[in-house]
Design a protein around this motif. Sequence first.
Motif, PDB file in Angstrom:
ATOM      1  N   ALA A 103       0.833  -1.201   0.000  1.00 57.77           N
ATOM      2  CA  ALA A 103       0.000   0.000   0.000  1.00 57.77           C
ATOM      3  C   ALA A 103       0.867   1.249   0.000  1.00 57.77           C
ATOM      4  O   ALA A 103       0.568   2.238  -0.684  1.00 57.77           O
ATOM      5  N   ASP A 104       1.951   1.201   0.757  1.00 54.17           N
ATOM      6  CA  ASP A 104       2.876   2.329   0.826  1.00 54.17           C
ATOM      7  C   ASP A 104       3.478   2.621  -0.545  1.00 54.17           C
ATOM      8  O   ASP A 104       3.548   3.779  -0.980  1.00 54.17           O
ATOM      9  N   ALA A 105       3.877   1.569  -1.246  1.00 56.73           N
ATOM     10  CA  ALA A 105       4.494   1.739  -2.566  1.00 56.73           C
ATOM     11  C   ALA A 105       3.502   2.324  -3.569  1.00 56.73           C
ATOM     12  O   ALA A 105       3.840   3.226  -4.355  1.00 56.73           O
ATOM     13  N   ILE A 106       2.264   1.831  -3.552  1.00 56.78           N
ATOM     14  CA  ILE A 106       1.246   2.344  -4.472  1.00 56.78           C
ATOM     15  C   ILE A 106       0.942   3.802  -4.175  1.00 56.78           C
ATOM     16  O   ILE A 106       0.870   4.637  -5.091  1.00 56.78           O
ATOM     17  N   SER A 107       0.784   4.126  -2.901  1.00 54.78           N
ATOM     18  CA  SER A 107       0.453   5.498  -2.523  1.00 54.78           C
ATOM     19  C   SER A 107       1.582   6.463  -2.874  1.00 54.78           C
ATOM     20  O   SER A 107       1.341   7.571  -3.379  1.00 54.78           O
ATOM     21  N   ARG A 108       2.807   6.047  -2.618  1.00 56.00           N
ATOM     22  CA  ARG A 108       3.948   6.918  -2.947  1.00 56.00           C
ATOM     23  C   ARG A 108       4.062   7.149  -4.454  1.00 56.00           C
ATOM     24  O   ARG A 108       4.380   8.253  -4.902  1.00 56.00           O
ATOM     25  N   VAL A 115       2.114   5.210   3.467  1.00 56.24           N
ATOM     26  CA  VAL A 115       1.053   4.658   4.316  1.00 56.24           C
ATOM     27  C   VAL A 115       1.709   4.142   5.585  1.00 56.24           C
ATOM     28  O   VAL A 115       2.403   3.119   5.570  1.00 56.24           O
ATOM     29  N   GLY A 116       1.524   4.862   6.686  1.00 56.30           N
ATOM     30  CA  GLY A 116       2.106   4.482   7.964  1.00 56.30           C
ATOM     31  C   GLY A 116       1.330   3.363   8.629  1.00 56.30           C
ATOM     32  O   GLY A 116       0.265   2.942   8.160  1.00 56.30           O
ATOM     33  N   ALA A 117       1.863   2.896   9.742  1.00 57.09           N
ATOM     34  CA  ALA A 117       1.240   1.770  10.446  1.00 57.09           C
ATOM     35  C   ALA A 117      -0.161   2.113  10.925  1.00 57.09           C
ATOM     36  O   ALA A 117      -1.076   1.283  10.853  1.00 57.09           O
ATOM     37  N   GLN A 118      -0.355   3.343  11.438  1.00 61.43           N
ATOM     38  CA  GLN A 118      -1.679   3.727  11.940  1.00 61.43           C
ATOM     39  C   GLN A 118      -2.697   3.773  10.804  1.00 61.43           C
ATOM     40  O   GLN A 118      -3.825   3.281  10.945  1.00 61.43           O
ATOM     41  N   TRP A 120      -2.467   2.142   7.926  1.00 65.76           N
ATOM     42  CA  TRP A 120      -2.655   0.774   7.444  1.00 65.76           C
ATOM     43  C   TRP A 120      -3.619   0.013   8.345  1.00 65.76           C
ATOM     44  O   TRP A 120      -4.383  -0.833   7.873  1.00 65.76           O
ATOM     45  N   GLY A 121      -3.596   0.332   9.638  1.00 66.68           N
ATOM     46  CA  GLY A 121      -4.501  -0.331  10.565  1.00 66.68           C
ATOM     47  C   GLY A 121      -5.969  -0.094  10.259  1.00 66.68           C
ATOM     48  O   GLY A 121      -6.833  -0.864  10.689  1.00 66.68           O
ATOM     49  N   LEU A 122      -6.264   0.981   9.521  1.00 71.52           N
ATOM     50  CA  LEU A 122      -7.646   1.285   9.160  1.00 71.52           C
ATOM     51  C   LEU A 122      -8.067   0.649   7.842  1.00 71.52           C
ATOM     52  O   LEU A 122      -9.256   0.609   7.530  1.00 71.52           O
ATOM     53  N   TYR A 123      -7.111   0.182   7.061  1.00 74.16           N
ATOM     54  CA  TYR A 123      -7.425  -0.284   5.711  1.00 74.16           C
ATOM     55  C   TYR A 123      -8.449  -1.403   5.685  1.00 74.16           C
ATOM     56  O   TYR A 123      -9.307  -1.452   4.804  1.00 74.16           O
ATOM     57  N   ARG A 124      -8.347  -2.337   6.618  1.00 73.45           N
ATOM     58  CA  ARG A 124      -9.278  -3.475   6.610  1.00 73.45           C
ATOM     59  C   ARG A 124     -10.720  -2.999   6.756  1.00 73.45           C
ATOM     60  O   ARG A 124     -11.621  -3.471   6.045  1.00 73.45           O
ATOM     61  N   ARG A 125     -10.937  -2.050   7.664  1.00 79.86           N
ATOM     62  CA  ARG A 125     -12.292  -1.536   7.862  1.00 79.86           C
ATOM     63  C   ARG A 125     -12.742  -0.705   6.664  1.00 79.86           C
ATOM     64  O   ARG A 125     -13.902  -0.784   6.242  1.00 79.86           O
ATOM     65  N   VAL A 126     -11.839   0.118   6.140  1.00 79.55           N
ATOM     66  CA  VAL A 126     -12.194   0.926   4.967  1.00 79.55           C
ATOM     67  C   VAL A 126     -12.592   0.019   3.802  1.00 79.55           C
ATOM     68  O   VAL A 126     -13.608   0.237   3.129  1.00 79.55           O
ATOM     69  N   LEU A 127     -11.805  -1.033   3.567  1.00 80.48           N
ATOM     70  CA  LEU A 127     -12.076  -1.954   2.466  1.00 80.48           C
ATOM     71  C   LEU A 127     -13.396  -2.685   2.676  1.00 80.48           C
ATOM     72  O   LEU A 127     -14.187  -2.842   1.733  1.00 80.48           O
ATOM     73  N   SER A 128     -13.656  -3.127   3.896  1.00 80.86           N
ATOM     74  CA  SER A 128     -14.898  -3.868   4.146  1.00 80.86           C
ATOM     75  C   SER A 128     -16.118  -2.979   3.917  1.00 80.86           C
ATOM     76  O   SER A 128     -17.116  -3.418   3.331  1.00 80.86           O
ATOM     77  N   LEU A 129     -16.054  -1.719   4.357  1.00 83.84           N
ATOM     78  CA  LEU A 129     -17.167  -0.806   4.115  1.00 83.84           C
ATOM     79  C   LEU A 129     -17.309  -0.506   2.626  1.00 83.84           C
ATOM     80  O   LEU A 129     -18.429  -0.409   2.104  1.00 83.84           O
ATOM     81  N   ASP A 130     -16.173  -0.363   1.934  1.00 84.49           N
ATOM     82  CA  ASP A 130     -16.216  -0.054   0.507  1.00 84.49           C
ATOM     83  C   ASP A 130     -16.882  -1.178  -0.279  1.00 84.49           C
ATOM     84  O   ASP A 130     -17.523  -0.931  -1.302  1.00 84.49           O
ATOM     85  N   ARG A 131     -16.747  -2.402   0.190  1.00 88.64           N
ATOM     86  CA  ARG A 131     -17.372  -3.532  -0.487  1.00 88.64           C
ATOM     87  C   ARG A 131     -18.864  -3.628  -0.192  1.00 88.64           C
ATOM     88  O   ARG A 131     -19.618  -4.217  -0.963  1.00 88.64           O
ATOM     89  N   LEU A 132     -19.280  -3.048   0.928  1.00 85.96           N
ATOM     90  CA  LEU A 132     -20.668  -3.198   1.376  1.00 85.96           C
ATOM     91  C   LEU A 132     -21.550  -1.999   1.069  1.00 85.96           C
ATOM     92  O   LEU A 132     -22.774  -2.143   0.971  1.00 85.96           O
TER      93      LEU A 132
END
Length: 240
Positions: A103-108, A115-118, A120-132
């Motif tokens: 994710a860091d490489a794509i964003s850069r 994309v820092g650790a904090q 990245w910690g949100l990505y799973r929730r963001v992705l799940s909501l984006d799918r729903l």
Amino acid sequence: MSARRRDSLGQVAGADGCPGGWICIVLDRITSTVTPLLCRSSEELLTIHPEPSVLAIDMPIGLPDSGDRDCDRIARMLLGPRRSSVFPAPIRPSLAAVTQQGADAISRAIVGRGVGAQAWGLYRRVLSLDRLIGPDEQTRCVEVHPELSFLALNGDQPLPHSKHSPEGVAARRALIDNAFGPEAYPSVRKAIAPREATDDDLLDAMAACWTAYRIAEGTAHRIPANPPTDARGLRMEMWF
């Protein structure tokens, strides 16, 4: 009108991510009853029963392919000393990554921002909501930022202290007590174990719920006033 639909018209809710999944605060607009729910997944959050007429979620909904969202930029401007609480929304291409490094490489490569650790910690929730959540679901599921809710609760003035400081906690608790009554927060705290949701998780979810109430009442604000849409047709906006 079905019995379920009649019931749901009185319900609004606010949700915030927490160690246990999602903390969801449901307000019955008719009885003023506040009910906390711990949802283990985004699927569970979006299918709570009875279905609230407004579900205000503290998480990005509507993602850019590149650059920053207008709603994030405006929120930072409004929040002043609390502007750092508004993290840049992930760009949609980076959601395809399976690791933080990816994710860091794509964003850069696209926006020049890592994309820092904090984050990245949100990505799973963001992705799940984006799918729903699709454009049709945005009539009910809306994005909020708790600090904007607290700004509105505080007479359109940003709070001077961080939510992690004793002064900040006291100020936010006082605003929540004023909005919901002094008995509401203690009852929520008693019902949810601290290991599942921290004090600031609960306060943020209650602030989001207050914004959901304002949306249902027709008194909330939206930024920007005419939001752009992303590649999926989702509006990139925040309510408070």
